[in-house]
Scaffold this active site. Structure first.
Site, PDB file in Angstrom:
ATOM      1  CB  THR A   1      -0.974   0.223   1.179  1.00  0.00           C
ATOM      2  OG1 THR A   1      -2.166  -1.023   1.447  1.00  0.00           O
ATOM      3  CG2 THR A   1      -1.331   1.610   1.014  1.00  0.00           C
TER       4      THR A   1
ATOM      5  N   GLY B   1      -5.965  -4.242   7.619  1.00  0.00           N
ATOM      6  CA  GLY B   1      -7.119  -3.638   7.337  1.00  0.00           C
ATOM      7  C   GLY B   1      -8.315  -3.774   8.049  1.00  0.00           C
TER       8      GLY B   1
ATOM      9  CB  THR C   1       0.707   0.369   5.117  1.00  0.00           C
ATOM     10  OG1 THR C   1       0.404  -1.073   4.708  1.00  0.00           O
ATOM     11  CG2 THR C   1       2.146   0.566   5.889  1.00  0.00           C
ATOM     12  N   GLY C   2      -1.049  -1.388   6.705  1.00  0.00           N
ATOM     13  CA  GLY C   2      -1.136  -3.026   7.809  1.00  0.00           C
ATOM     14  C   GLY C   2      -2.650  -3.801   7.605  1.00  0.00           C
TER      15      GLY C   2
ATOM     16  NE  ARG D   1      -9.717  -6.479   3.128  1.00  0.00           N
ATOM     17  CZ  ARG D   1      -9.316  -5.333   3.412  1.00  0.00           C
ATOM     18  NH1 ARG D   1      -8.378  -4.567   2.278  1.00  0.00           N
ATOM     19  NH2 ARG D   1      -7.803  -5.220   3.912  1.00  0.00           N
ATOM     20  CB  VAL D   2     -14.320  -1.432   2.070  1.00  0.00           C
ATOM     21  CG1 VAL D   2     -13.131   0.138   1.831  1.00  0.00           C
ATOM     22  CG2 VAL D   2     -14.891  -1.504   0.115  1.00  0.00           C
ATOM     23  N   GLY D   3     -10.684  -2.475   2.932  1.00  0.00           N
ATOM     24  CA  GLY D   3      -9.640  -1.816   3.898  1.00  0.00           C
ATOM     25  C   GLY D   3      -9.960  -0.362   4.776  1.00  0.00           C
ATOM     26  CG  ASP D   4      -6.030   0.139   6.648  1.00  0.00           C
ATOM     27  OD1 ASP D   4      -5.851  -0.513   5.960  1.00  0.00           O
ATOM     28  OD2 ASP D   4      -5.181   0.699   7.492  1.00  0.00           O
TER      29      ASP D   4
HETATM   30  N1  ASP Z   1      -3.921  -1.961   4.810  1.00  0.00           N
HETATM   31  C1  ASP Z   1      -4.671  -2.740   3.287  1.00  0.00           C
HETATM   32  C2  ASP Z   1      -5.820  -2.729   3.602  1.00  0.00           C
HETATM   33  O1  ASP Z   1      -6.156  -3.630   3.991  1.00  0.00           O
HETATM   34  C3  ASP Z   1      -3.209  -3.612   3.364  1.00  0.00           C
HETATM   35  C4  ASP Z   1      -1.449  -2.744   2.831  1.00  0.00           C
HETATM   36  O2  ASP Z   1      -1.765  -1.287   3.913  1.00  0.00           O
HETATM   37  O3  ASP Z   1      -0.898  -3.415   2.775  1.00  0.00           O
HETATM   38  O4  ASP Z   1      -6.815  -3.345   2.422  1.00  0.00           O
END
Ligand code: ASP
Length: 357
Positions: A222, A276, A273-274, A250-253
């Protein structure tokens, strides 16, 4: 006209040399105030996760370092030219969205069905205005569309087909989903599905272990940027393809204001980033800025409290980058590595990848 000119001339004549010196000093101090500017700074990331030197290889490392530094410089150039932090964030992120090395735009990860769905958001710390988009399948630069939502929509977040209709109304070109797809990401999806199937057959594996395993395997990437401009305005933005093998819809953070992205001129700007699912529940980006504001602690301390303590306790992996209202930059991550770079208020460029960097 003539009378006016005569009047002006005569008023100059009655000024003593002292008056003239005084006028000069006052006008010089006005110029000084007008050009007095807040120092600028920028911090960016290209994802966190199982990033190890021995797994990466020297050529790949060079490529990552090169693009991290050019993306940081692109944003910084906007800031030093007097541009806004929002434009700086966009300059940095669009460059990374165009690179196959990152999980954003071209080169984003595949969902379970083998398609690409993209999320992004941007926030402005002076106004607390924000724009977010999610589940996009045909927008080349999701961060640019998030920015258009901020500027031209009365809503904060638009998703899927509705976001793409809005994009067309705003004059955006739609691209085919195949523009985003790369072979490397397709192979990643195949490997993950195969592993998931074999891991799922191990009865002793608890749910949380399975979640952790999935995250480690999902090779992140990300992208995000946070900047402060010469007016002292902070902006933060994040763009992603999410997580490999995510389910359709699906929707992340990343597009969730307060989770993956947050900016407030009173405290700081954060891009995360991580994993989500955890970052949303921990309201990571907002929590960091709130801790700074409420507890009066430094950006670094606030980031560490959330990333090294709160998230670790929840079992979540990832990291954040940020810039505070005094143009300090800081990073924090609890994974093995995080692609990250910054140019601080003294103009010093730093590019790092591994924990030991
Ligand atoms: N945070 C992102 C998500 O969960 C993934 C990522 O940061 O690599 O969509």
């Amino acid at each position: 006209m003539k009378t006016l000119a005569r009047l002006r001339l005569s008023s100059w004549r009655i000024l003593s040399p002292w008056h003239l010196v005084l006028i000069l000093v006052i006008s010089m101090s006005n110029v000084a105030t007008a050009v007095e500017k807040t120092p600028v700074a920028i911090a960016i990331h290209g994802g966190a996760g199982t990033i190890r030197r021995d797994l990466m290889g020297p050529e790949m490392e060079i490529e990552y370092r090169a693009i991290l530094s050019s993306a940081t410089l692109a944003g910084h150039r906007v800031l030093t030219a007097g541009g806004s932090s929002r434009d700086a964030v966009i300059a940095t992120i669009t460059l990374m969205e165009g690179s196959p090395l990152f999980n954003a735009g071209h080169g984003a990860v595949f969902n379970h069905e083998g398609n690409i769905e993209l999320d992004a958001s941007i926030m402005e710390g002076r106004t607390l205005n924000a724009g977010a988009v999610a589940a996009l399948t045909r927008i080349k630069s999701p961060i640019t569309l998030a920015n258009a939502v901020l500027d031209h929509s009365s809503h904060v977040m638009l998703v899927g087909a509705g976001a793409e209709v809005f994009a067309q109304q705003q004059g955006f070109d739609l691209v085919s989903n195949s523009y985003f797809k790369t072979e490397r990401r397709r192979l990643q999806l195949e490997r993950i599905i195969a592993k998931e199937q074999s891991v799922a057959q191990l009865p002793e594996l608890s749910n949380s272990l399975l979640l952790k395993y999935q995250f480690d395997e999902k090779k992140l990437g990300t992208v995000g940027a946070v900047a402060i401009d010469q007016n002292g305005d902070i902006a933060a933005g994040t763009s992603t393809g999410g997580m490999t093998n995510k389910r359709f819809g699906r929707v992340g953070d990343a597009p969730i204001i307060g989770a993956g992205t947050y900016a407030d001129n009173e405290s700081c700007g954060i891009s995360a980033t991580g994993h989500g699912e955890y970052f949303i529940r921990a309201a990571v980006a907002h929590d960091i800025c709130a801790r700074m504001a409420y507890k009066g602690i430094s950006l670094q301390k606030a980031q560490d409290e959330v990333v090294q303590n709160k998230l670790v306790k929840m079992g979540a992996s990832g990291g954040v980058v940020g810039v505070d209202k005094d143009a300090n930059v800081a990073f924090s991550f609890n994974s093995l590595g995080m692609y990250r770079a910054s140019i601080n208020k003294h103009g010093e460029l730093v590019v790092k990848i591994f924990k030991e960097d």
